[in-house]
Structure formats: C-alpha cells, structure tokens
Scaffold this motif. Sequence first.
Motif, mmCIF file in Angstrom:
data_model
loop_
_atom_site.group_PDB
_atom_site.id
_atom_site.type_symbol
_atom_site.label_atom_id
_atom_site.label_comp_id
_atom_site.label_asym_id
_atom_site.label_seq_id
_atom_site.Cartn_x
_atom_site.Cartn_y
_atom_site.Cartn_z
ATOM 1 N N GLY A 1 0.805 -1.217 0.000
ATOM 2 C CA GLY A 1 0.000 0.000 0.000
ATOM 3 C C GLY A 1 0.834 1.261 0.000
ATOM 4 O O GLY A 1 0.342 2.346 0.306
ATOM 5 N N ARG A 2 2.132 1.121 -0.373
ATOM 6 C CA ARG A 2 3.028 2.280 -0.438
ATOM 7 C C ARG A 2 3.171 2.720 -1.891
ATOM 8 O O ARG A 2 3.248 1.884 -2.788
ATOM 9 N N PRO A 3 3.239 4.024 -2.159
ATOM 10 C CA PRO A 3 3.389 4.501 -3.541
ATOM 11 C C PRO A 3 4.663 3.948 -4.175
ATOM 12 O O PRO A 3 5.678 3.757 -3.496
ATOM 13 N N ILE A 4 4.605 3.727 -5.474
ATOM 14 C CA ILE A 4 5.763 3.202 -6.186
ATOM 15 C C ILE A 4 6.954 4.147 -6.067
ATOM 16 O O ILE A 4 8.114 3.718 -6.095
ATOM 17 N N GLU A 5 6.690 5.440 -5.895
ATOM 18 C CA GLU A 5 7.776 6.410 -5.744
ATOM 19 C C GLU A 5 8.607 6.143 -4.500
ATOM 20 O O GLU A 5 9.779 6.516 -4.428
ATOM 21 N N LYS B 1 10.172 -7.838 1.025
ATOM 22 C CA LYS B 1 8.787 -8.017 1.468
ATOM 23 C C LYS B 1 8.666 -7.915 2.982
ATOM 24 O O LYS B 1 7.690 -7.364 3.508
ATOM 25 N N GLN B 2 9.665 -8.440 3.701
ATOM 26 C CA GLN B 2 9.650 -8.316 5.159
ATOM 27 C C GLN B 2 9.783 -6.853 5.589
ATOM 28 O O GLN B 2 9.134 -6.405 6.529
ATOM 29 N N ALA B 3 10.629 -6.103 4.879
ATOM 30 C CA ALA B 3 10.788 -4.678 5.190
ATOM 31 C C ALA B 3 9.485 -3.918 4.948
ATOM 32 O O ALA B 3 9.082 -3.067 5.754
ATOM 33 N N LEU B 4 8.805 -4.238 3.837
ATOM 34 C CA LEU B 4 7.533 -3.583 3.533
ATOM 35 C C LEU B 4 6.460 -3.968 4.543
ATOM 36 O O LEU B 4 5.623 -3.145 4.933
ATOM 37 N N LEU B 5 6.478 -5.224 4.975
ATOM 38 C CA LEU B 5 5.533 -5.683 5.988
ATOM 39 C C LEU B 5 5.772 -4.939 7.296
ATOM 40 O O LEU B 5 4.827 -4.500 7.960
ATOM 41 N N MET B 6 7.041 -4.772 7.655
ATOM 42 C CA MET B 6 7.371 -4.013 8.861
ATOM 43 C C MET B 6 6.908 -2.569 8.724
ATOM 44 O O MET B 6 6.445 -1.958 9.693
ATOM 45 N N GLY B 7 7.013 -2.030 7.509
ATOM 46 C CA GLY B 7 6.577 -0.653 7.281
ATOM 47 C C GLY B 7 5.098 -0.456 7.518
ATOM 48 O O GLY B 7 4.648 0.648 7.836
ATOM 49 N N LYS B 8 4.303 -1.515 7.385
ATOM 50 C CA LYS B 8 2.863 -1.402 7.640
ATOM 51 C C LYS B 8 2.575 -1.125 9.110
ATOM 52 O O LYS B 8 1.546 -0.540 9.442
ATOM 53 N N ASP C 1 4.204 0.828 10.945
ATOM 54 C CA ASP C 1 4.479 2.239 11.194
ATOM 55 C C ASP C 1 4.540 2.959 9.845
ATOM 56 O O ASP C 1 5.606 3.059 9.232
ATOM 57 N N PRO C 2 3.390 3.448 9.354
ATOM 58 C CA PRO C 2 3.359 4.076 8.025
ATOM 59 C C PRO C 2 4.282 5.277 7.883
ATOM 60 O O PRO C 2 4.616 5.665 6.759
ATOM 61 N N SER C 3 4.716 5.871 8.991
ATOM 62 C CA SER C 3 5.606 7.031 8.905
ATOM 63 C C SER C 3 7.068 6.620 8.743
ATOM 64 O O SER C 3 7.919 7.465 8.455
ATOM 65 N N ALA C 4 7.374 5.336 8.931
ATOM 66 C CA ALA C 4 8.762 4.875 8.851
ATOM 67 C C ALA C 4 9.279 4.959 7.418
ATOM 68 O O ALA C 4 8.554 4.666 6.464
ATOM 69 N N SER C 5 10.528 5.344 7.267
ATOM 70 C CA SER C 5 11.155 5.438 5.953
ATOM 71 C C SER C 5 11.426 4.036 5.402
ATOM 72 O O SER C 5 12.085 3.220 6.051
ATOM 73 N N LEU C 6 10.918 3.770 4.198
ATOM 74 C CA LEU C 6 11.187 2.474 3.568
ATOM 75 C C LEU C 6 12.669 2.312 3.275
ATOM 76 O O LEU C 6 13.206 1.205 3.360
ATOM 77 N N ASP C 7 13.333 3.390 2.943
ATOM 78 C CA ASP C 7 14.759 3.325 2.655
ATOM 79 C C ASP C 7 15.523 2.826 3.885
ATOM 80 O O ASP C 7 16.393 1.961 3.777
ATOM 81 N N SER C 8 15.172 3.346 5.067
ATOM 82 C CA SER C 8 15.831 2.919 6.309
ATOM 83 C C SER C 8 15.527 1.458 6.607
ATOM 84 O O SER C 8 16.410 0.702 7.033
ATOM 85 N N LEU C 9 14.287 1.054 6.392
ATOM 86 C CA LEU C 9 13.914 -0.339 6.663
ATOM 87 C C LEU C 9 14.629 -1.295 5.706
ATOM 88 O O LEU C 9 15.071 -2.379 6.114
ATOM 89 N N MET C 10 14.741 -0.921 4.436
ATOM 90 C CA MET C 10 15.450 -1.771 3.482
ATOM 91 C C MET C 10 16.919 -1.909 3.877
ATOM 92 O O MET C 10 17.508 -2.995 3.768
ATOM 93 N N LYS C 11 17.516 -0.824 4.353
ATOM 94 C CA LYS C 11 18.908 -0.893 4.810
ATOM 95 C C LYS C 11 19.034 -1.838 6.005
ATOM 96 O O LYS C 11 19.995 -2.610 6.096
ATOM 97 N N GLU D 1 12.161 3.076 12.639
ATOM 98 C CA GLU D 1 13.187 4.058 12.276
ATOM 99 C C GLU D 1 14.369 3.998 13.240
ATOM 100 O O GLU D 1 15.533 4.054 12.825
ATOM 101 N N GLU D 2 14.075 3.910 14.537
ATOM 102 C CA GLU D 2 15.149 3.828 15.529
ATOM 103 C C GLU D 2 15.949 2.539 15.366
ATOM 104 O O GLU D 2 17.182 2.538 15.479
ATOM 105 N N MET D 3 15.241 1.451 15.107
ATOM 106 C CA MET D 3 15.920 0.172 14.908
ATOM 107 C C MET D 3 16.870 0.268 13.713
ATOM 108 O O MET D 3 18.001 -0.225 13.761
#
Length: 314
Positions: free
Chosen positions: A59-63, A89-96, A98-108, A141-143
């Motif tokens: 449910g995150r924009p492709i951008e 997919k696990q990073a995107l699931l984690m992003g759900k 906390d919708p405010s979390a940066s996907l870039d940070s989670l992917m890292k 984000e903190e993690m």
Amino acid sequence: MGLAGARKVLSILAEETERIDKTTLSAVESMRALMALTALQGERAETQEAVWNMAITSGRPIEQVAPAFYTLKGGTAGMDAGRREGLAKQALLMGKTDPSASLDSLMKLFSTIGSQQPDMSPRQIGNLISKTIEQAKSTPEEMAAYLPGILTTAKAAKADIGTATAMFSFGTRMGGGVAESGTAVRAAMMGLLSPTPDVAKQLGEYGYRKSDSLLDKINWLAARGGELPPEVLAALGGRRGLESVAAISSQPGVFRREVGLLRGAINAPGSLTEGRLQSMFGDVPAQRMLDQINQADVLLQKETTKPETLKGQA
C-alpha cells in the motif's frame, strides 16, 4: 444536457487526464534508478513487475518502493534474487506497522542483517526485528538507525545474535530509550567482548577476564565500573554505557529470559509481524480499511501508468 453540464463533464475529464499524466510521469521517474541498476542483468520486466507487486501489497506509492528496493538491491549484491525479494517483502511488511517509517531505512536494516546472517531466512530476520522492536519499546526508524551497528559489533566479537539483540533491547528499555542508549550499549558491548589490547590490559588490573561469559563480564563491569579511570570507562560507553550494563546486571534473571525470548522469536512458527498486524486490524477495523484503500490507490496508480500517456506528452 446544457452548457453548464457539458463544462462540468469536460472539467472532470481534464482533471482525470492531468492525474493520469502526473501519475505516469511520477511512476516512470521513480523506476529510472532501479532500471539503471537492472538493465545489464536482463531482468528489467521481471524486476519492474515484482516492485509493482510489492507496492500494491504494502500500500506504499511506487515512488517510495522503487528507490527503497534499489537501496536493498545495492546492499545485497550477489545475493540470491529470491532471498533479496523476501527481505524486501519483510521490510515492507514491517513498514505497515508504522506508516511514517522510511522504507529506505527499513530496506537498509533488512539488507544489513540479511547479509550478516546468511543462515537466517527473511522470515526469521523479520521475526527477530519484530520482537526486538516490542522489547526495546522502539520504532522501525530507531531500529534502522542503531541495530545494524549493534549486530556488526556482536558479529565481530563472535557473540550470538539472540544475546546481542537482548542486550540492545534490555539496555535501551532500562536506560531511557534507543536514542539515548543505543550508541552507549554498542560501545559497552564492543568494549566488553572485544577490547583493544591496551584497554584489555588496563581492565585486567581490575579483575576483567576475556575468557568469561558475556553475563559474567556484565556483572563484573557493574560491580567494578565505578573504580575504572575515565579514559577506560569512555572505551566502555562512558557513564551511559555503565548505566545500561548495570541495569542488566541488577536483573540477571530477567535478562536471561530476554535472551531466551529473542532466540525463540527466530524460530517462531509463522510471521510475528503479520500477527501484530492482524491484532491491530482486528482491534481497529478502520486500520484494515485504510490498508485496503492504500492498496487500491496503488493498483489504480499502476493501471493509469501507461506508455501511451508518455508518448502523447512527447
């Protein structure tokens, strides 16, 4: 139908055409970096479809998803494509959660741990991160900001991942939060597990033994930390590091349970992150509806991203 009605219809059509134009341009621009990376590997179409599917599922924009996947792909060079997509997919699931979390940070975060722990599956890594977030009372984000460094330190010192994450979660929970204690916990861990020769020699004068277990070292530091000279204490995370270690030493039984809890999370059946989401959606139906609306928005975005639109603009 009258001039006013005709104008209204034309206005709606103009707005919809403009929306499609903007959506197409935005989506294609967001894919350019990803395509530049994958063009030489003969997987452009497959990768593009996979990233669109990730965006729809999350449910995150492709951008947001495309550049984040580029980050993960760059950090997992040489990794099997299936494992890489599993981590994404696990990073995107984690992003759900906390919708405010940066996907870039989670992917890292997931790419770092995925590279560090080749024997752990993406789901096991997701379970460990999910449980650590709960125990540390932190956010994704903190993690992403602190946990990779902790695990890098633990790996260098040959400490198991369950103990390392327990030290992080327990120390930060008892020591005032991740932002205040994350760096200190890492410094204390590195100082205890793998001190420099000079520091180890000085610590030995106060009873430190490198052969002791991590918990024995923690107990030793809590008991003798007040006697250490400032320069040696600084190498162990300073006063903040001593406070976090003292908190562990004061409740050894609780800390051992924390270690067991995080080790157990690695081998838990199913996905702990999905379990958290199901609990959230079950308690608040509106969250489930919002998730579905976000997914529908990305589906609509995919449907209106058309080469014909770009051709027309050109």
